[in-house]
Write a protein that holds these residues in place. Structure first.
Motif, mmCIF file in Angstrom:
data_model
loop_
_atom_site.group_PDB
_atom_site.id
_atom_site.type_symbol
_atom_site.label_atom_id
_atom_site.label_comp_id
_atom_site.label_asym_id
_atom_site.label_seq_id
_atom_site.Cartn_x
_atom_site.Cartn_y
_atom_site.Cartn_z
ATOM 1 N N ALA A 11 0.832 -1.208 0.000
ATOM 2 C CA ALA A 11 0.000 0.000 0.000
ATOM 3 C C ALA A 11 0.863 1.254 0.000
ATOM 4 C CB ALA A 11 -0.941 -0.015 1.191
ATOM 5 N N LEU A 12 2.008 1.207 0.703
ATOM 6 C CA LEU A 12 2.919 2.358 0.701
ATOM 7 C C LEU A 12 3.483 2.606 -0.694
ATOM 8 C CD1 LEU A 12 5.037 2.036 3.964
ATOM 9 C CD2 LEU A 12 3.373 3.790 3.395
ATOM 10 N N ILE A 13 3.872 1.559 -1.378
ATOM 11 C CA ILE A 13 4.395 1.710 -2.736
ATOM 12 C C ILE A 13 3.314 2.242 -3.668
ATOM 13 C CG2 ILE A 13 5.287 0.413 -4.716
ATOM 14 C CD1 ILE A 13 6.731 -1.380 -2.653
ATOM 15 N N PHE A 14 2.103 1.693 -3.544
ATOM 16 C CA PHE A 14 0.986 2.197 -4.352
ATOM 17 C C PHE A 14 0.735 3.675 -4.070
ATOM 18 C CE2 PHE A 14 -3.543 3.186 -4.581
ATOM 19 C CZ PHE A 14 -3.770 2.954 -5.931
ATOM 20 N N ALA A 15 0.709 4.064 -2.792
ATOM 21 C CA ALA A 15 0.466 5.463 -2.430
ATOM 22 C C ALA A 15 1.561 6.371 -2.965
ATOM 23 C CB ALA A 15 0.354 5.593 -0.916
ATOM 24 N N PHE A 16 2.792 5.911 -2.912
ATOM 25 C CA PHE A 16 3.918 6.719 -3.386
ATOM 26 C C PHE A 16 3.792 7.016 -4.882
ATOM 27 C CE2 PHE A 16 8.257 6.895 -5.123
ATOM 28 C CZ PHE A 16 8.703 8.036 -4.477
ATOM 29 N N PHE A 17 3.614 5.969 -5.669
ATOM 30 C CA PHE A 17 3.575 6.187 -7.111
ATOM 31 C C PHE A 17 2.282 6.872 -7.562
ATOM 32 C CE2 PHE A 17 6.835 2.820 -6.961
ATOM 33 C CZ PHE A 17 7.832 3.533 -7.604
ATOM 34 N N SER A 19 0.664 9.068 -5.794
ATOM 35 C CA SER A 19 0.822 10.472 -5.426
ATOM 36 C C SER A 19 1.687 11.220 -6.434
ATOM 37 C CB SER A 19 1.451 10.577 -4.037
ATOM 38 O OG SER A 19 0.631 9.985 -3.087
ATOM 39 N N ILE A 20 2.703 10.555 -6.946
ATOM 40 C CA ILE A 20 3.531 11.178 -7.986
ATOM 41 C C ILE A 20 2.692 11.486 -9.215
ATOM 42 C CG2 ILE A 20 5.407 10.749 -9.614
ATOM 43 C CD1 ILE A 20 6.827 9.214 -7.383
ATOM 44 N N VAL A 21 1.886 10.524 -9.643
ATOM 45 C CA VAL A 21 1.050 10.733 -10.830
ATOM 46 C C VAL A 21 0.028 11.836 -10.577
ATOM 47 C CG1 VAL A 21 -0.666 9.646 -12.319
ATOM 48 C CG2 VAL A 21 1.394 8.396 -11.683
ATOM 49 N N PHE A 22 -0.608 11.830 -9.417
ATOM 50 C CA PHE A 22 -1.578 12.885 -9.093
ATOM 51 C C PHE A 22 -0.907 14.254 -9.084
ATOM 52 C CE2 PHE A 22 -4.907 10.251 -6.576
ATOM 53 C CZ PHE A 22 -5.322 9.667 -7.753
ATOM 54 N N GLY A 23 0.273 14.332 -8.491
ATOM 55 C CA GLY A 23 0.972 15.621 -8.428
ATOM 56 C C GLY A 23 1.318 16.144 -9.808
ATOM 57 N N ILE A 24 1.777 15.258 -10.689
ATOM 58 C CA ILE A 24 2.167 15.683 -12.033
ATOM 59 C C ILE A 24 0.961 16.075 -12.874
ATOM 60 C CG2 ILE A 24 3.166 14.841 -14.199
ATOM 61 C CD1 ILE A 24 5.115 13.193 -12.486
ATOM 62 N N THR A 25 -0.121 15.311 -12.750
ATOM 63 C CA THR A 25 -1.260 15.545 -13.638
ATOM 64 C C THR A 25 -2.231 16.604 -13.142
ATOM 65 O OG1 THR A 25 -2.502 13.743 -12.599
ATOM 66 C CG2 THR A 25 -1.197 13.205 -14.567
ATOM 67 N N GLN A 26 -2.218 16.916 -11.852
ATOM 68 C CA GLN A 26 -3.242 17.814 -11.322
ATOM 69 C C GLN A 26 -2.755 19.247 -11.088
ATOM 70 O OE1 GLN A 26 -6.457 16.869 -10.973
ATOM 71 N NE2 GLN A 26 -5.753 14.976 -11.952
ATOM 72 N N TYR A 36 1.341 19.044 -3.830
ATOM 73 C CA TYR A 36 0.122 18.243 -3.973
ATOM 74 C C TYR A 36 0.442 16.751 -3.868
ATOM 75 C CZ TYR A 36 -4.420 16.761 -5.693
ATOM 76 O OH TYR A 36 -5.648 16.188 -5.803
ATOM 77 N N GLY A 37 1.578 16.336 -4.424
ATOM 78 C CA GLY A 37 1.986 14.937 -4.306
ATOM 79 C C GLY A 37 2.207 14.528 -2.859
ATOM 80 N N VAL A 38 2.867 15.385 -2.092
ATOM 81 C CA VAL A 38 3.098 15.091 -0.674
ATOM 82 C C VAL A 38 1.779 15.053 0.081
ATOM 83 C CG1 VAL A 38 4.126 15.990 1.451
ATOM 84 C CG2 VAL A 38 5.449 15.959 -0.664
ATOM 85 N N GLU A 39 0.874 15.997 -0.226
ATOM 86 C CA GLU A 39 -0.442 15.988 0.421
ATOM 87 C C GLU A 39 -1.189 14.701 0.118
ATOM 88 O OE1 GLU A 39 -1.258 20.806 0.326
ATOM 89 O OE2 GLU A 39 -2.525 19.471 -0.841
ATOM 90 N N CYS A 40 -1.178 14.286 -1.136
ATOM 91 C CA CYS A 40 -1.871 13.046 -1.512
ATOM 92 C C CYS A 40 -1.261 11.851 -0.797
ATOM 93 C CB CYS A 40 -1.819 12.832 -3.019
ATOM 94 S SG CYS A 40 -2.894 13.902 -3.950
ATOM 95 N N ILE A 45 -1.786 7.657 3.395
ATOM 96 C CA ILE A 45 -1.292 6.982 4.597
ATOM 97 C C ILE A 45 -2.312 7.081 5.729
ATOM 98 C CG2 ILE A 45 0.535 6.962 6.346
ATOM 99 C CD1 ILE A 45 1.348 5.970 3.543
ATOM 100 N N VAL A 46 -2.864 8.276 5.932
ATOM 101 C CA VAL A 46 -3.860 8.453 6.999
ATOM 102 C C VAL A 46 -5.098 7.599 6.699
ATOM 103 C CG1 VAL A 46 -5.422 10.123 8.075
ATOM 104 C CG2 VAL A 46 -3.030 10.723 7.681
ATOM 105 N N GLY A 47 -5.548 7.601 5.464
ATOM 106 C CA GLY A 47 -6.703 6.778 5.082
ATOM 107 C C GLY A 47 -6.430 5.303 5.264
ATOM 108 N N MET A 48 -5.216 4.888 4.970
ATOM 109 C CA MET A 48 -4.839 3.485 5.128
ATOM 110 C C MET A 48 -4.861 3.087 6.601
ATOM 111 S SD MET A 48 -1.607 1.791 3.199
ATOM 112 C CE MET A 48 -0.458 2.909 3.964
#
Length: 60
Positions: A11-17, A19-26, A36-40, A45-48
């Motif tokens: 889940a950490l690996i999924f969240a990391f990558f 978040s990178i995609v969300f940060g780049i695209t949003q 935004y990537g760090v926020e995501c 992590i908090v949701g998990m």
């Protein structure tokens, strides 16, 4: 060579990558993308952790 991941590390690996995609695209500027990537990542992590506790409570 095999890679054995726990649910948490997967889940950490999924969240990391993700978040990178969300940060780049949003966001458009590099500073906003990183922020935004760090926020995501933090939200993931908090949701998990909350989901883990809820599943633990439902199991009891």
């Amino acid at each position: 060579m095999t890679l054995e991941l726990s649910h948490f590390s997967a889940a950490l690996i999924f969240a990391f990558f993700t978040s990178i995609v969300f940060g780049i695209t949003q966001r458009s500027t590099p500073r906003d993308q990183v922020r935004y990537g760090v926020e995501c990542f933090i939200f993931f992590i908090v949701g998990m952790i909350i989901a883990g506790w809820l599943m633990w409570l439902l199991r009891r």
